[in-house]
Every structure is written in C-alpha cells, then in structure tokens.
Enzyme design. Structure first.
Site, PDB file in Angstrom:
ATOM      1  N   ASP A 281       0.831  -1.209   0.000  1.00  0.00           N
ATOM      2  CA  ASP A 281       0.000   0.000   0.000  1.00  0.00           C
ATOM      3  C   ASP A 281       0.867   1.262   0.000  1.00  0.00           C
ATOM      4  O   ASP A 281       0.341   2.372  -0.141  1.00  0.00           O
ATOM      5  CB  ASP A 281      -0.963   0.021   1.195  1.00  0.00           C
ATOM      6  CG  ASP A 281      -0.260  -0.194   2.513  1.00  0.00           C
ATOM      7  OD1 ASP A 281       0.381  -1.253   2.678  1.00  0.00           O
ATOM      8  OD2 ASP A 281      -0.326   0.697   3.375  1.00  0.00           O
ATOM      9  N   ASN A 282       2.172   1.099   0.156  1.00  0.00           N
ATOM     10  CA  ASN A 282       3.072   2.242   0.085  1.00  0.00           C
ATOM     11  C   ASN A 282       3.929   2.172  -1.163  1.00  0.00           C
ATOM     12  O   ASN A 282       5.026   2.727  -1.212  1.00  0.00           O
ATOM     13  CB  ASN A 282       3.960   2.293   1.331  1.00  0.00           C
ATOM     14  CG  ASN A 282       3.161   2.626   2.579  1.00  0.00           C
ATOM     15  OD1 ASN A 282       2.148   3.327   2.502  1.00  0.00           O
ATOM     16  ND2 ASN A 282       3.596   2.120   3.712  1.00  0.00           N
ATOM     17  N   ASP A 291       5.066   7.743   1.400  1.00  0.00           N
ATOM     18  CA  ASP A 291       5.033   7.384   2.817  1.00  0.00           C
ATOM     19  C   ASP A 291       6.385   7.571   3.491  1.00  0.00           C
ATOM     20  O   ASP A 291       7.266   6.711   3.411  1.00  0.00           O
ATOM     21  CB  ASP A 291       4.535   5.945   3.045  1.00  0.00           C
ATOM     22  CG  ASP A 291       4.089   5.774   4.505  1.00  0.00           C
ATOM     23  OD1 ASP A 291       4.783   6.289   5.403  1.00  0.00           O
ATOM     24  OD2 ASP A 291       3.049   5.143   4.735  1.00  0.00           O
TER      25      ASP A 291
HETATM   26  P1  AMP Z   1       0.790   4.199   6.910  1.00  0.00           P
HETATM   27  O1  AMP Z   1       1.597   3.719   8.062  1.00  0.00           O
HETATM   28  O2  AMP Z   1       0.774   5.699   6.828  1.00  0.00           O
HETATM   29  O3  AMP Z   1       1.156   3.554   5.615  1.00  0.00           O
HETATM   30  O4  AMP Z   1      -0.717   3.794   7.222  1.00  0.00           O
HETATM   31  C1  AMP Z   1      -1.219   2.503   7.101  1.00  0.00           C
HETATM   32  C2  AMP Z   1      -2.726   2.554   7.199  1.00  0.00           C
HETATM   33  O5  AMP Z   1      -3.118   3.016   8.501  1.00  0.00           O
HETATM   34  C3  AMP Z   1      -3.388   3.478   6.202  1.00  0.00           C
HETATM   35  O6  AMP Z   1      -4.619   2.905   5.839  1.00  0.00           O
HETATM   36  C4  AMP Z   1      -3.586   4.735   7.010  1.00  0.00           C
HETATM   37  O7  AMP Z   1      -4.622   5.535   6.510  1.00  0.00           O
HETATM   38  C5  AMP Z   1      -3.929   4.175   8.385  1.00  0.00           C
HETATM   39  N1  AMP Z   1      -3.593   5.118   9.481  1.00  0.00           N
HETATM   40  C6  AMP Z   1      -2.373   5.479   9.906  1.00  0.00           C
HETATM   41  N2  AMP Z   1      -2.465   6.356  10.920  1.00  0.00           N
HETATM   42  C7  AMP Z   1      -3.791   6.576  11.142  1.00  0.00           C
HETATM   43  C8  AMP Z   1      -4.534   7.389  12.045  1.00  0.00           C
HETATM   44  N3  AMP Z   1      -3.947   8.168  12.940  1.00  0.00           N
HETATM   45  N4  AMP Z   1      -5.878   7.337  11.948  1.00  0.00           N
HETATM   46  C9  AMP Z   1      -6.499   6.558  11.049  1.00  0.00           C
HETATM   47  N5  AMP Z   1      -5.862   5.768  10.173  1.00  0.00           N
HETATM   48  C10 AMP Z   1      -4.516   5.773  10.214  1.00  0.00           C
HETATM   49 MG    MG Z   2       0.956   4.556   3.826  1.00  0.00          MG
END
Ligand code: AMP
Ligand code: MG
Length: 502
Positions: A281-282, A291
């Site tokens: 997803d990244n 990301d």
């Molecule tokens: P990431 O670590 O940014 O790649 O996020 C992985 C997933 O977790 C994605 O679907 C993000 O939208 C979700 N996510 C990360 N942080 C939050 C948060 N504070 N609130 C809601 N969703 C989050």
């Molecule tokens: Mg992400």
C-alpha cells in the site's frame, strides 16, 4: 504494522476538545455555509472521482479548532498554477475547515500486504483527496490533506497527524524532490490548534501532500481480491491514461511500472535511503516515493541498515529494498492477472515481465553508483570498484553521504581506519579518470539527517520553527555544502530507531 500501531496507540482515548466539537458542529450545520476566505482559485479536475464508486468514499475533512499556517511551498504552488499568496491566506482550506470550489473530497479504498501479511481493508484512514489539478507542466496531480480527520477506512484511528511526522515528511519529501528522486511533494503544512494523543498529548498538524496520483499496488490488490473485475479494469485504464499513456494494456502497464520502480529503488540505494515500510500500500503505481513514516538516510554505512522500530526482522533493510520492490511488483502482477482473457498465458507473460526487473535494476544501480564515482559510462568491469569501496565503508561504518562527498578531496582518507586499503582502492579509482564535476552533481553535500530532523521537531514542539525553515533551506539545496547540516550524529545523538508517522 497496524496491529502494532493499534495496540500501542489508544485512539479510543481521544476526545475532541470542546472548541473542536463546536467548530465541527458549526461546519456540519452549514455544509454549504463554509466560511469564505480570501479568494483561492484551484482549477480542480477530478478524474478519480469519476471512477466506479466502490473505489472511494466521499468524505469531507473534519474541521479543526484553530488552523495556523506553518509553511507554503511557493515553487510547487506555482508549478501547480496556484497563487502562493492566496494559499498562505487560506490556512482554513489547508486545514480542511473550508472546502474550495470544485473540490470533491474523498477517501480512497485500498488493501495491502503489510510486512508480508495481506490486509484487504486498508484505505485513506487519515488522508482526504480534495481533488486533482493539471499543473503548468501539463502533469495532473492529487491534492491531499493528510491528517484531515477520520474516514470509513480509519479502523478506529483518529484520522489525525501530529506536528513531528508532518515536519519530517515535509523535509524529507522536499529533499527527495531536490535530489531528483520521484516523490510525493509537500505543498503546505498547518497546525490545527488541537491536541492529538499518542504516547502523550501532541500538537495536531495537517500536511498538504501532492502526488501524480495516490494509486498503489494495494489499490489493485483490493479489487482483484474481491473479484471486482469491473473496478479493476476501470482502475487499470485510469492508471494507464494518467501515468503511462503509451501502454496498450495491463502487460504494458506492468512493464512500465516495473521499469519505474527499478529505477526508483536504484536511486534510493544511491542516496543511502531506507524507506522503512515498503508495504504494497506504500508502493505507488506512478513510481513516486510515498510514505515518509519510519524512513531514514543511512549515516554510518551498513549494507543491511534498518531503522524502523517495528521492522524487527529487517524485511525492509537497506540491502533488501530491491528484492522487496520485486516482491511488491509480483503482487501487482498477480492482481492484474484477473483481467487477462487467458490467465495461464498471463501468468507466463507477467512472470517474464517482472523477471526483467533484475537487469533493469542492476543497470540502474551501476549507472547511479558509477556517477557517484565520477564515471559517466560505467561498465560491468567497474562493478567491483564500487563494491570494494562499499565494503571498505561498511568495515569502518563510514558516513555514507560524507564519504562520497569527500572522495575528490584530501579528507577522503580520514573516513577510513585502514588507510593503506583505501589508498590502494583510490589508485584503482584514479586510474579510471573520474569526472569530478559529475560527482559534484551526483553526490549530495546535505541530506535530511534523522538526528537533525529530530532536533528540528523538538524545537518546533517548543514553539520555535526557525530551525525547521533553516533545515528546509539546506536540504532543498543539497549540492551546497553546509557544515551545520552535514554533520553526522555523535554517539549520543544517533537515532537508531524510527517510527511510523502516526
Ligand atoms: P501508513 O503507516 O501511513 O502507511 O498507514 C497505514 C494505514 O493506517 C493506512 O490505511 C492509514 O490511513 C492508516 N492510518 C495510519 N495512521 C492513522 C490514524 N492516525 N488514523 C487513522 N488511520 C490511520
Ligand atoms: Mg501509507
């Protein structure tokens, strides 16, 4: 990753402040009555919003208590055809409190392999796509508010971001852009006037992120996994039209993405960049780095450097990044197979396509590291020269960026304890008549060093944004020597662990 994240962070404990509740109430009461500020004209043209509705959920940002501008990226604003002064005066828009005319806010649906484990139910949990604009360069880009409040994909998260990760992403993504690495960009950052609860209460912030699109390998995977061929076909046509207009179908798309991702990861390797969370997803279909959570630039060189606190097995270590990119491309290929009329033939075809990754990557790596040594046209015979230098660097834990920057100078030998071994290497290298002008263009003097980012964030938390602005100026002029920003960490300053940008 998210399981870890969800355990460590008590999202359920977060109650909005009274001010925020009032602001959000006011806004909801008057959907059409968003406050009008100075005229900010954004010429939106929202192509993703015209795709089948299962690909996203319409979602407005949740207004915040007191938006305050931190920074606007004037050059990027101009590239997008936006007026920087009007953007500066529009903190309410950048915080999601006012929806500009023509925007069609939505959260995108996607899935993804997180550390190898399939999760079908991801999506923009805290990022909201306002819409797309076609810039002065003719390129279409997404404008996203990251940290704009919960969405149907938040999975219990608060949908918010705090100041630290917002400043980090701003600095690192703009540094990557200045280093000519394909990347999402930072258009603006604001504070929200609200508190976000992580291990402790922290100031909330929102980043305006710009990308050629936010379509990920995981976007394709989600609709392949649910057997939604129609959504998958629409997504494929959209991605082709948007990013690879010469591609004639899924096989071409796969080949084009393979090429871009191979070149991208070679660029990361050449900068000592460790992404840290290369989940599918990244992994952007556009070939942009996306990301900037637990990323870091290697200082003291180790071929398997890993920083992310949750990457215990080193899946995303520096040296594993090419293989992981290929692994992600294999997931992309798998998702595309559903579209093929003859799936057995497609398995064969697509396997051949992604198996070209190794050659493309090895040749991009050779070009990248050749240029770092001042060799404009490196050949296979130069590979040992590069590898031997890296081995010497690894033996001494030499600073990755500073060693390459110092190579043409007398200081180079100071990077190594075994001076005789370095002198012997240097003689071989000098025999290749390196082009020092090419080296100066290729090897940065300044990269965003983790310990300096952390110091910048600490100052910002104490109310002083001057260090952030100084660091931003330095990392966006990477060729210009700046002793304050090229200093490796001391043992006490060294940051050995980084964290997801939550
Ligand atoms: P990431 O670590 O940014 O790649 O996020 C992985 C997933 O977790 C994605 O679907 C993000 O939208 C979700 N996510 C990360 N942080 C939050 C948060 N504070 N609130 C809601 N969703 C989050
Ligand atoms: Mg992400």
């Amino acid at each position: 990753m998210d399981r870890v994240l969800m355990q460590a962070v008590r999202f359920d404990k977060i109650e909005p402040t009274a001010e925020a509740r009032r602001a959000s109430h006011l806004c909801r009461a008057g959907r059409t009555g968003y406050v009008r500020g100075m005229d900010l004209h954004i010429p939106f043209d929202n192509s993703f919003a015209r795709l089948p509705a299962r690909l996203f959920t319409r979602q407005h940002p949740t207004p915040v208590a007191a938006p305050r501008l931190i920074v606007v990226n004037d050059a990027l604003a101009e590239l997008l055809g936006l007026d920087p002064a009007a953007l500066r005066a529009a903190a309410d828009v950048l915080a999601g409190n006012r929806i500009p005319t023509g925007a069609m806010p939505l959260a995108q649906a996607y899935g993804g392999h997180q550390f190898g484990n399939w999760n079908p139910g991801l999506g923009d949990g805290r990022a909201i796509l306002l819409g797309e604009v076609v810039g002065r360069d003719g390129i279409r880009r997404d404008l996203v508010l990251k940290g704009a409040g919960p969405t149907p994909y938040s999975r219990g998260g608060d949908g918010r971001a705090w100041l630290g990760p917002v400043l980090r992403e701003y600095l690192v993504s703009e540094a990557m852009a200045a280093l000519a690495v394909p990347t999402t960009r930072a258009l603006a950052a604001v504070t929200t006037g609200e508190t976000v609860l992580r291990d402790s209460p922290l100031p909330g912030a929102i980043l305006t992120r710009v990308a050629q699109s936010h379509i990920r390998v995981g976007t394709f995977q989600r609709f392949a996994a649910s057997g939604d061929r129609e959504a998958l076909a629409a997504l494929t046509a959209h991605a082709i039209a948007r990013h690879y207009p010469l591609a004639t179908g899924p096989a071409d798309l796969l080949a084009a993405v393979t090429k871009r991702q191979a070149r991208l990861v070679a660029q990361w390797m050449g900068l000592g960049f460790v992404h840290g969370v290369m989940n599918t997803d990244n992994c952007a279909i556009s070939g942009e780095t996306i990301d900037y959570g637990p990323c870091a630039f290697v200082d003291s060189y180790h071929p398997m450097a890993v920083f992310s606190s949750i990457d215990r097995a080193g899946r995303y270590a520096y040296g594993n990044q090419p293989q992981i990119t290929l692994w992600n491309l294999a997931q992309f290929a798998t998702a595309l197979i559903a579209l093929a009329p003859d799936q057995d033939a497609a398995v064969k075809d697509y396997t051949q396509i992604i198996n070209r990754f190794a050659d493309i990557y090895h040749s991009a790596w050779l070009t990248t590291f050749g240029a770092k040594l001042g060799l404009a046209r490196p050949t296979e015979a130069d590979r040992p020269l590069i590898e031997d230098l890296l081995a010497l660097m690894a033996r001494d834990g030499a600073d990755f960026t500073n060693t390459f920057a110092a190579l043409p100078t007398a200081q180079a030998q100071d990077m190594f304890t075994d001076r005789a071994a370095f002198a012997a290497w240097q003689a071989r290298w000098q025999a290749r008549a390196p082009d020092t002008a090419l080296m100066a263009r290729t090897n940065p003097q300044v990269i965003p060093r983790t310990h300096l980012i952390e110091a910048t964030i600490a100052a910002a938390l104490a109310g002083d944004l001057a260090p952030f602005h100084r660091m931003l100026a330095a990392v966006t002029r990477p060729a210009q020597p700046d002793p304050a920003f090229s200093r490796p960490p001391t043992d006490t300053e060294r940051v050995t662990q980084t964290f997801c940008g939550t």
